[in-house]
Write an enzyme that holds these catalytic residues in place. Structure first.
Site, PDB file in Angstrom:
ATOM      1  CE  LYS A 184      37.107  42.005 -11.573  1.00 46.65           C
ATOM      2  NZ  LYS A 184      37.777  40.704 -11.742  1.00 46.65           N
ATOM      3  CB  CYS A 237      33.648  34.963  -9.807  1.00 43.33           C
ATOM      4  SG  CYS A 237      34.944  35.565  -8.689  1.00 43.33           S
TER       5      CYS A 237
HETATM    6  O1  RRO Z   1      37.638  39.115  -9.513  1.00 44.86           O
HETATM    7  C1  RRO Z   1      38.040  37.930  -9.511  1.00 44.86           C
HETATM    8  O2  RRO Z   1      38.642  37.431  -8.544  1.00 44.86           O
HETATM    9  C2  RRO Z   1      37.804  37.015 -10.638  1.00 44.86           C
HETATM   10  C3  RRO Z   1      36.614  36.903 -11.302  1.00 44.86           C
HETATM   11 BR1  RRO Z   1      35.172  38.013 -10.982  1.00 44.86          BR
HETATM   12  C4  RRO Z   1      36.458  35.890 -12.285  1.00 44.86           C
HETATM   13  O3  RRO Z   1      35.400  35.707 -12.909  1.00 44.86           O
HETATM   14  N1  RRO Z   1      37.507  35.081 -12.541  1.00 44.86           N
HETATM   15  C5  RRO Z   1      38.664  35.216 -11.896  1.00 44.86           C
HETATM   16  O4  RRO Z   1      39.590  34.440 -12.168  1.00 44.86           O
HETATM   17  N2  RRO Z   1      38.824  36.190 -10.956  1.00 44.86           N
END
Ligand code: RRO
Length: 310
Positions: free
Chosen positions: A46, A129
Site C-alpha cells: 500500500k 492519489c
Molecule cells: O488510499 C487511497 O485513497 C487511494 C490511493 Br493512495 C490511490 O493512489 N488511489 C486510490 O484510488 N485510492
C-alpha cells in the site's frame, strides 16, 4: 502447449505477468504475507506516507456492479514500518515493490532515499492519489512532476517508476511522455483510479461513501478502456527503456491479454483482488495461459504491443 508468462521489469525477474496493485489488502504484514503466498509475481505494498495514517472516515469503500468506488485516504502504517518489514517480505521469495506517496517533494525524497538503502526491488512513486481532501493529484500538475522527478531520480540506483493518473487528452499523453523522457524513470504504472467520481443512492438520496461529499476513485470494469488507452498511448510515445505496468479493470485472462496487446510489460490487479481474494492471481494466470495457448502464443513477446490496426 505450455505458455511462459515470465517477465522482467527494470531488470527484476517476475515469474508471471500478474501482481497485486498498490491498493487493496496490502497494508499490514498479514495482508502482505497472503500476497507472498499467492501466485502474484510480486508483493506490492500500500502507498505509504511519512507517518501512520488511519485514512478517511467510513464508509469509504463500496462495491459496485462493475467495480468499486473508494476514498480510502491513504491508510498505512507509515514508511518506517514497511522499511523494517523488507527483510521478512523478501524472505517470502518474490520481488518486493514499495509504493510511496508523500505529501511533498521533501517527504518523497526522504522515503525514496530510505528505500534506496533497503533490499526492495522496485520503488513505485504514487503521483496520483485522488482522495486526500485539499491535495491535488501531482500527476495532473506537469511542472510539479518534472520538479519531483529531477529530485527523486538521483537518489540511488534502484529502479524507480511512477504511478500515473488516467489521462483523457492526447496533449496530456504527449506532455507527460516528454517529461518522462528527460529522466531515468524505469517504468510507469497506469492507471490509478479515476478520481472524484460520484455515485448517488436514489433511495437514501445520499452518496454511497462518506469522504469528500461522496467523491471517490472509480475502479474496476468501468475504467478498463481508460487503462488500455493510457497503456497504449504511452507505449507509442515512450522509448522501450520505459516499461509499462498496466492496471485497471483486469478480472480475467482475456482482460490481461488485452493489456498485453496494448503493450503492458506486466499488469496489476486491484478491485478483483479486493472482491475475490488472493486466489484471483492463479485463476487469471491460468485463464491467460489458456487463451494464449488457443491462439498459438507461447510467451508474452508473441503478443506484447501487437495490437492490430483495423
Ligand atoms: O488510499 C487511497 O485513497 C487511494 C490511493 Br493512495 C490511490 O493512489 N488511489 C486510490 O484510488 N485510492
Amino acid at each position: 502447449m505450455s505458455v511462459d508468462l515470465s517477465t522482467n521489469i527494470a531488470g527484476v525477474n517476475l515469474s508471471s505477468y500478474l501482481m497485486n496493485a498498490s491498493g487493496p489488502k496490502c497494508t499490514t504484514w498479514e495482508e502482505l504475507e497472503v500476497i507472498g503466498q499467492s501466485a502474484s509475481s510480486a508483493i506490492v505494498t500500500k502507498s505509504c506516507t511519512m507517518a501512520f495514517r488511519e485514512g478517511n472516515p467510513e464508509p469509504r469503500y463500496s462495491d459496485l456492479p462493475l467495480g468499486s468506488i473508494q476514498s480510502m485516504g491513504l491508510p498505512n502504517l507509515g514508511y518506517k514500518a514497511y522499511l523494517e518489514m523488507v527483510p521478512q517480505l523478501k524472505a517470502l521469495g518474490k520481488a518486493v515493490v514499495v509504493s510511496i506517496s508523500g505529501f511533498s517533494i521533501e517527504d518523497n525524497i526522504e522515503m525514496v532515499s530510505a528505500f534506496q538503502n533497503s533490499d526492495v526491488d522496485l520503488i513505485e512513486v504514487n503521483f496520483s492519489c485522488p482522495n486526500i481532501p485539499g491535495k491535488a493529484q501531482v500527476a495532473y500538475d506537469f511542472e510539479q512532476v518534472e520538479t519531483a522527478l529531477a529530485a527523486l531520480t538521483v537518489l540511488g540506483d534502484k529502479p524507480i517508476g511512477i504511478k500515473l493518473a488516467p489521462y483523457f487528452d492526447m496533449s496530456h499523453f504527449i506532455a507527460m511522455a516528454e517529461i518522462l523522457k528527460k529522466f531515468p524513470v524505469k517504468f510507469i504504472t497506469c492507471v490509478n483510479s479515476i478520481g472524484n467520481t460520484l455515485i448517488i443512492d436514489p433511495e437514501t438520496e445520499s452518496p454511497i461513501i462518506k469522504p469528500k461529499g461522496g467523491f471517490g476513485g472509480l475502479c474496476g470494469d468501468y475504467i478498463k478502456p481508460i487503462g488500455l488507452a493510457n497503456v497504449r498511448a504511452f507505449r507509442e510515445l515512450l522509448p522501450e527503456s520505459v516499461q509499462i505496468i498496466g492496471v485497471g479493470g483486469i478480472k480475467n485472462g482475456v482482460d490481461a491479454f488485452e493489456y498485453l496487446l496494448a503493450g503492458a510489460d506486466a499488469v496489476q490487479i486491484a478491485t478483483c483482488f479486493e472482491k475475490e481474494g488472493a486466489v484471483c492471481f492463479e485463476r487469471i494466470e491460468n485463464e491467460l495461459k489458456a487463451f494464449m495457448a488457443q491462439k498459438g502464443y507461447t510467451k508474452l513477446i508473441d503478443a506484447k504491443g501487437k495490437l492490430k490496426p483495423l
